[in-house]
Write an enzyme that holds these catalytic residues in place. Sequence first.
Site, PDB file in Angstrom:
ATOM      1  N   ASP A   1     -39.945 -45.634  20.855  1.00 57.45           N
ATOM      2  CA  ASP A   1     -39.984 -47.301  20.619  1.00 57.45           C
ATOM      3  C   ASP A   1     -40.553 -47.875  21.758  1.00 57.45           C
ATOM      4  O   ASP A   1     -40.009 -48.867  22.329  1.00 57.45           O
ATOM      5  CB  ASP A   1     -38.624 -47.707  20.235  1.00 57.45           C
ATOM      6  CG  ASP A   1     -38.697 -49.041  19.884  1.00 57.45           C
ATOM      7  OD1 ASP A   1     -39.602 -49.493  19.165  1.00 57.45           O
ATOM      8  OD2 ASP A   1     -37.661 -49.625  20.049  1.00 57.45           O
TER       9      ASP A   1
ATOM     10  N   GLU B   1     -32.855 -39.411  24.157  1.00 61.26           N
ATOM     11  CA  GLU B   1     -32.570 -39.097  22.654  1.00 61.26           C
ATOM     12  C   GLU B   1     -33.188 -38.212  22.078  1.00 61.26           C
ATOM     13  O   GLU B   1     -33.898 -38.205  20.971  1.00 61.26           O
ATOM     14  CB  GLU B   1     -32.852 -40.161  22.031  1.00 61.26           C
ATOM     15  CG  GLU B   1     -32.062 -41.698  22.488  1.00 61.26           C
ATOM     16  CD  GLU B   1     -32.226 -43.032  21.793  1.00 61.26           C
ATOM     17  OE1 GLU B   1     -33.048 -43.238  20.893  1.00 61.26           O
ATOM     18  OE2 GLU B   1     -31.586 -43.852  22.072  1.00 61.26           O
TER      19      GLU B   1
ATOM     20  N   TYR C   1     -25.650 -48.564  20.043  1.00 61.56           N
ATOM     21  CA  TYR C   1     -25.716 -49.906  19.973  1.00 61.56           C
ATOM     22  C   TYR C   1     -24.791 -50.461  18.889  1.00 61.56           C
ATOM     23  O   TYR C   1     -25.179 -50.797  17.778  1.00 61.56           O
ATOM     24  CB  TYR C   1     -27.418 -50.114  19.235  1.00 61.56           C
ATOM     25  CG  TYR C   1     -28.349 -49.752  20.581  1.00 61.56           C
ATOM     26  CD1 TYR C   1     -28.809 -50.836  21.300  1.00 61.56           C
ATOM     27  CD2 TYR C   1     -28.856 -48.541  20.815  1.00 61.56           C
ATOM     28  CE1 TYR C   1     -29.653 -50.636  22.437  1.00 61.56           C
ATOM     29  CE2 TYR C   1     -29.678 -48.289  21.816  1.00 61.56           C
ATOM     30  CZ  TYR C   1     -30.243 -49.339  22.570  1.00 61.56           C
ATOM     31  OH  TYR C   1     -31.118 -49.233  23.493  1.00 61.56           O
TER      32      TYR C   1
ATOM     33  N   GLU D   1     -27.441 -46.853  27.558  1.00 61.03           N
ATOM     34  CA  GLU D   1     -28.092 -47.938  26.660  1.00 61.03           C
ATOM     35  C   GLU D   1     -26.954 -48.624  25.629  1.00 61.03           C
ATOM     36  O   GLU D   1     -26.276 -47.874  25.029  1.00 61.03           O
ATOM     37  CB  GLU D   1     -29.364 -47.247  25.718  1.00 61.03           C
ATOM     38  CG  GLU D   1     -30.483 -46.789  26.514  1.00 61.03           C
ATOM     39  CD  GLU D   1     -31.583 -46.362  25.535  1.00 61.03           C
ATOM     40  OE1 GLU D   1     -31.892 -46.900  24.672  1.00 61.03           O
ATOM     41  OE2 GLU D   1     -32.425 -45.580  26.096  1.00 61.03           O
TER      42      GLU D   1
END
Length: 686
Positions: free
Chosen positions: A228, A482, A535, A571
Amino acid sequence: MRRHWMPVIFLLLGSLQVLLAYPEDDFLVNANRKELTDSPLFEYGDVRKPTPTKGLLYPRDSETREVRSLDGMWQLVRSDPFDPLQGIREKWFMDALRKTGREIISMPVPASYNDITTDNLRDHVGTVWYERTFFVPRSWKTTQRTWLRFSSVHYAAVVWINGRNATSHSIGHLPFESEISGLLSFGGNNRITVMCDNRLSNRTIPQGSVYEVATDDGSVPVQSYTFDFFNYAGIHRSVHLYTTPLLHISDLEVTTQLTNEGLGRIDYRVWLEASKEGLQIQPTHLRVQLRDKVGHVAAQQINKAVYHGTLLVPNATPWWPYLMHSDPGYLYNLQFELFVSSNEKELEALQDTYRLPVGIRSLSWDNDTLLLNGKPLYLRGFGRHEDSDIRGKGLDNALLARDFNLLKWTGANAYRTSHYPYSEESMQFADQHGIMIIDECPAVNIDIFEPQLLENHMSSLEQLIHRDRNHPSVIAWSVANEPRSNKKGALKYFESLVNYVRGIAHGRPLTAAINANSSSCHLAQFLDIVGFNRYNSWYQNSGRTDMIINLLTIEAQSWRDKFGKPVIQFEYGGDTMEGMHSLPAFIWSEEYQVELFSRHFKAFDELRGRGWFIGEFVWNFADFRTAQTITRVGGNKKGVFTRNRQPKEVAHILRRRYFALAKELDMFGLPEDLTVYISKHIHNEL
């Protein structure tokens, strides 16, 4: 119908074999393909270990060396996307690029080429060609060797000097160099030509794929990837010419320790390299001096025929992180001087000098914590990107200075180089300012585990560790971000990778930023520190800030229970449009970002009390560019700062959090401007 292509990089071994492209095997691209790791032919035991990197010391002027920059305006020509090897066949490197008849674009170096022009160069897939001319003085010819060094070209590069091949490299974000003495016209004009290929495949680090799509104007190749952030390309960092003597210091390795009594220890190793003529030069001794900030000699040693040793430094000034000491980032200057026999009255002459900034500190870890100079660390900081308007990922010293000022303004003491090695200049800044670094290789979202990918993954980590091993700011290596570590093929892949990296880790723990679940991850068991990305109230339970604390603390505890290692959240966060407000808080508003952060703070404080949770990292430091999608308005907006480095509302809240932690953990006073005066009663309470 999509037609897939895979670029394959061949290094220049005897003959020029570069950037061959061929249709990708249907076995690889079928939507229902079987993992390569399920094949009985798949064995990691046959994987070739990387050839150890040699040299690549950062170019520094000295009494015996000269450094010249080739930064500035270059010329650029783009290749036909469907014929990326046209320039090889037609030998564009043999003459000036203007003679190709193609459009010449003025291109700054360092910079990504994507956002410089107003046309579709931004989305170009394939090769581009850079060129510039330069002079080399006659004085460099006889008693010097001349080197060409690139700090980073993304993704792959082939380099020619005056039409003759000089070097090649693949894997962006990392330096490469070559001696070019035999290719130069001394006292005359010289031409440097660089072919840069931005294509990614299933076997590159990072991964991607190229396929054709039909447009109104015909078929075009498109680069796809799962990470991303925008796949910027070009000559991203500085290009240097530098000289060394015929016999010179080619590499240095330094490790440090600090005892409880304040005795510093520096173990060093020196490598020498000589040209054919330099082999006739006889070294007599090596003088090693450690000088403090004001230039006083703190320790020294003279070695004869031995190129390794130990310096003991009584009452050493330690390297401390920001907000853990009143003088953070203290650096000594370690000076290496090589002397050789001289024909004049049997005297000894200075042959080469190189100076290396060194911070004296100890680093250790156990199953509960990470310690620096014997003190437990609690890391508070950011995931970041090298990203800015117009320049893309190009090195920008003004931006670098601004970023470090903002890091210190927030009270951060660490960041992760997500998701690739950052510039050498940024590592030097971190050393100087006492900012701790989780140093990450370019392996982001890796999948389709197979031997050639593993070889490239190992190579990226070997090159990263070789480049950054002497930086006191580096406190851990991150082997991936990730990865699809829940897949069957991940187990043997990461076992092989971590076993290799552990042997070259240079006294740092290994970690990774994992987004798999603790119950299915095949990577975490091999690490020293477990890092995870999650998240809450963004990608899951969107809009529900009342679903953060329990979920986060339960997940962190699950990582701890299964693996028994220190845990970091690398994160968390949510996208925020600057200037968008909503009361009550609504997703994408600045109020929502503040509320989301506040709930995470409460969870972190609960986890800190359990004795094994050692860090919190926001995603992200600043907004950044991504590929075009309907979920990204101008890029990823999770930044605490905007892309032009101005604070959102949450930056002020985060600042109060980080400085409050500094006061609690290290007894540091709060900045006077941390709060504004409201009333006498409230101000005194704060």
